[in-house]
Write an enzyme that holds these catalytic residues in place. Structure first.
Site, PDB file in Angstrom:
ATOM      1  N   SER A  47       0.858  -1.173   0.000  1.00  0.00           N
ATOM      2  CA  SER A  47       0.000   0.000   0.000  1.00  0.00           C
ATOM      3  C   SER A  47       0.898   1.227   0.000  1.00  0.00           C
ATOM      4  CB  SER A  47      -0.895  -0.033   1.247  1.00  0.00           C
ATOM      5  OG  SER A  47      -1.642   1.156   1.363  1.00  0.00           O
TER       6      SER A  47
ATOM      7  N   LYS B 172      -1.192  -1.070  -4.308  1.00  0.00           N
ATOM      8  CA  LYS B 172      -2.336  -0.217  -3.978  1.00  0.00           C
ATOM      9  C   LYS B 172      -1.841   1.218  -3.874  1.00  0.00           C
ATOM     10  CE  LYS B 172      -4.759   0.153   0.409  1.00  0.00           C
ATOM     11  NZ  LYS B 172      -5.514  -0.610   1.429  1.00  0.00           N
TER      12      LYS B 172
ATOM     13  N   LYS C  87      -2.770   5.016  -2.769  1.00  0.00           N
ATOM     14  CA  LYS C  87      -3.704   5.855  -2.024  1.00  0.00           C
ATOM     15  C   LYS C  87      -4.034   7.069  -2.883  1.00  0.00           C
ATOM     16  CE  LYS C  87      -3.976   3.720   2.006  1.00  0.00           C
ATOM     17  NZ  LYS C  87      -5.231   3.321   2.654  1.00  0.00           N
TER      18      LYS C  87
ATOM     19  N   ASP D 120      -7.079   3.176  -3.192  1.00  0.00           N
ATOM     20  CA  ASP D 120      -7.816   3.277  -1.917  1.00  0.00           C
ATOM     21  C   ASP D 120      -7.968   4.756  -1.580  1.00  0.00           C
ATOM     22  OD1 ASP D 120      -8.884   3.072   0.628  1.00  0.00           O
ATOM     23  OD2 ASP D 120      -7.214   1.928   1.489  1.00  0.00           O
TER      24      ASP D 120
ATOM     25  N   GLU E 208     -11.054   0.958  -3.469  1.00  0.00           N
ATOM     26  CA  GLU E 208     -11.366   0.700  -2.064  1.00  0.00           C
ATOM     27  C   GLU E 208     -11.964   1.936  -1.403  1.00  0.00           C
ATOM     28  OE1 GLU E 208      -8.043  -1.092  -0.040  1.00  0.00           O
ATOM     29  OE2 GLU E 208      -8.855  -0.702   1.952  1.00  0.00           O
TER      30      GLU E 208
ATOM     31  N   ASP F 278     -13.798  -1.314   3.083  1.00  0.00           N
ATOM     32  CA  ASP F 278     -12.897  -1.442   4.228  1.00  0.00           C
ATOM     33  C   ASP F 278     -13.630  -0.860   5.439  1.00  0.00           C
ATOM     34  OD1 ASP F 278     -10.929  -1.026   6.174  1.00  0.00           O
ATOM     35  OD2 ASP F 278      -9.485  -0.059   4.852  1.00  0.00           O
TER      36      ASP F 278
ATOM     37  N   LYS G 266     -10.034  -6.644   8.000  1.00  0.00           N
ATOM     38  CA  LYS G 266      -9.055  -6.309   9.027  1.00  0.00           C
ATOM     39  C   LYS G 266      -9.644  -6.829  10.334  1.00  0.00           C
ATOM     40  CE  LYS G 266      -7.419  -2.057   6.809  1.00  0.00           C
ATOM     41  NZ  LYS G 266      -7.483  -0.569   6.823  1.00  0.00           N
TER      42      LYS G 266
ATOM     43  N   GLY H 133      -4.219  -4.065   6.219  1.00  0.00           N
ATOM     44  CA  GLY H 133      -3.180  -3.787   7.211  1.00  0.00           C
ATOM     45  C   GLY H 133      -3.411  -2.447   7.867  1.00  0.00           C
TER      46      GLY H 133
HETATM   47  O1  OSB Z   1      -7.146   2.057   4.465  1.00  0.00           O
HETATM   48  O2  OSB Z   1      -6.142   0.220   4.315  1.00  0.00           O
HETATM   49  C1  OSB Z   1      -6.206   1.349   4.797  1.00  0.00           C
HETATM   50  C2  OSB Z   1      -3.117   2.071   6.922  1.00  0.00           C
HETATM   51  C3  OSB Z   1      -3.678   2.760   7.961  1.00  0.00           C
HETATM   52  C4  OSB Z   1      -5.036   3.013   7.949  1.00  0.00           C
HETATM   53  C5  OSB Z   1      -5.819   2.558   6.886  1.00  0.00           C
HETATM   54  C6  OSB Z   1      -5.256   1.860   5.830  1.00  0.00           C
HETATM   55  C7  OSB Z   1      -3.870   1.635   5.851  1.00  0.00           C
HETATM   56  C8  OSB Z   1      -3.157   0.974   4.776  1.00  0.00           C
HETATM   57  C9  OSB Z   1      -1.820   0.377   5.156  1.00  0.00           C
HETATM   58  O3  OSB Z   1      -3.513   0.939   3.630  1.00  0.00           O
HETATM   59  C10 OSB Z   1      -1.653  -1.024   4.795  1.00  0.00           C
HETATM   60  C11 OSB Z   1      -0.441  -1.616   5.468  1.00  0.00           C
HETATM   61  O4  OSB Z   1      -0.450  -1.836   6.691  1.00  0.00           O
HETATM   62  O5  OSB Z   1       0.529  -1.858   4.755  1.00  0.00           O
HETATM   63 MG    MG Z   2      -8.387   0.932   3.210  1.00  0.00          MG
END
Ligand code: OSB
Ligand code: MG
Length: 375
Positions: free
Chosen positions: A137, A163, A165, A191, A216, A241, A265, A293
């Protein structure tokens, strides 16, 4: 099993690079670790995945600390617990929310029962894979070129899915740049962490041209109905999510057509028992799931790796190796990636040891709940 002691501990762990999502940036993680010890001398570590600020969900590690100390721990300490799923019910009864706090205990009890049985956590959960596929991510970057560089490096390192952001102003140009640099077959998704509204529908429809595996959680963190409306306007599958906080919410997503994929999660769902129920539901409905994660340390990662070994986790998770996050993780061995996969440990319990001296060194505060208090 009977829990005798719960130690709460906050550590500070610096990320190797800042992680920016649409609702905020993390540079240094404040991580809440738990140590559970039972009356027979067995013990296990767990991690609460709540963040520093309430910008992902309402919980933070500080609210979790309070919830565990005041409401959850007293329900468990000194009580004979038949199995972790029943303990989860005991924790949930009459308490609204605080799922990440509850999950840290519930998941710890699953691991403790695995330790006591001399079995790997993955086996206790019903895992069937020897290795899991790894995704990465990537946080929001200052420019399309900077993001492209990071994505190209990730692809070269063997990550099975990348992924990106996104947020308004850091979306189409960024994703287009990555797609054209990496080629049409690169496994990409985005995401948005709730950064859009239905008013952005025509804007988001342009993502349909970019061959993304999924989008996402584009809309509000508790929304389902608007996601269903948006899904009707998009070819790309939506993955939820934030909105999926229980089995019932997953059922509603499927009934409404609010998404076609779920990011599980276990912290967000209140623990493993509810995660297993969502996993089963999705399997029955042909909805793929993958494990998300929360920038976990190697302890929280052990729990995610075990869960992701279940059969319907058919897509790579946000479970990257230790070195993607930390200069030095708190577990031995560190989590490593081989050809885009992480090996599911075959040893009892979590399958990694906590580097206790290093954790002590990183500790900011701690509190012991249970029999040894004041001794
Ligand atoms: O939206 O998936 C998410 C990290 C913190 C809060 C929300 C998200 C995330 C990540 C990190 O996308 C994923 C990772 O731990 O590598
Ligand atoms: Mg997410």
């Amino acid at each position: 099993m009977r829990l005798e002691r719960i130690v709460l501990r906050e550590i500070g762990l610096q990320l190797r690079e800042p992680f920016r999502i649409s609702s905020g940036e993390t540079v240094e993680r404040r991580i809440l670790l738990l140590e559970l010890a039972d009356a027979d001398g067995a013990g296990v570590w767990s991690e609460c995945v709540a963040g520093e600020l309430p910008n992902y969900s309402a919980e933070t590690l500080d609210t979790a600390w309070l919830a565990i100390r005041e409401w959850f721990a007293p329900r468990l300490l000194g009580v004979e617990l038949a199995d972790p799923a029943r303990a989860g019910e005991l924790l949930a009864r009459g308490i609204r929310g605080h799922r990440m706090a509850r999950a840290a205990l519930e998941m710890g009890l699953w691991a403790l029962s695995a330790v006591r049985a001399g079995r790997p956590l993955a086996a206790v959960l019903g895992g069937t894979r020897a290795a899991i596929e790894v995704g990465i991510s990537l946080g929001i970057q200052p420019s399309p070129a900077a993001l492209t560089e990071r994505a190209a490096a990730a692809l070269a390192q063997g990550y099975r899915r990348i992924k990106l952001k996104i947020q308004p102003g850091s979306d189409l140009a960024y994703v287009r740049a990555v797609r054209s640099a990496l080629g049409s077959s690169a496994p990409l998704m985005v995401d948005a962490n709730n950064a859009y509204t239905l008013a952005d529908t025509t804007h988001l429809q342009q993502l349909d041209e970019l061959g993304l595996q999924m989008i996402e959680q584009p809309l509000e963190h508790e929304d389902l109905l608007r996601h269903a409306e948006l899904q009707r306007q998009l070819r790309t599958p939506l993955c939820l999510d934030e909105s999926i906080t229980s089995l019932a919410r997953a059922e509603d997503m499927i009934a409404l057509g609010a998404g076609r994929i779920i990011n599980i999660k276990p912290g967000r769902l209140g623990g493993f028992a509810e995660s297993l129920r969502v996993h089963e539901l999705c399997a029955r409905h042909g909805v793929p799931v993958w494990c998300g994660g929360m920038l976990e340390s190697g302890v929280g990662r052990a729990y995610n790796v075990a869960l992701a070994s279940l059969p319907n986790f058919t897509m790579p998770g946000d479970i990257s190796p230790s070195a993607r996050y930390w200069a030095r993780d708190i577990v031995v061995p560190q989590w490593t990636m081989q050809a885009g996969t992480i090996t599911v440990p075959g040893t009892p319990g979590l399958g990694v040891e906590v580097d206790v001296d290093y954790v002590r060194h990183l500790t900011v505060r701690s509190e012991t709940l249970g029999t040894s208090r004041g001794q």
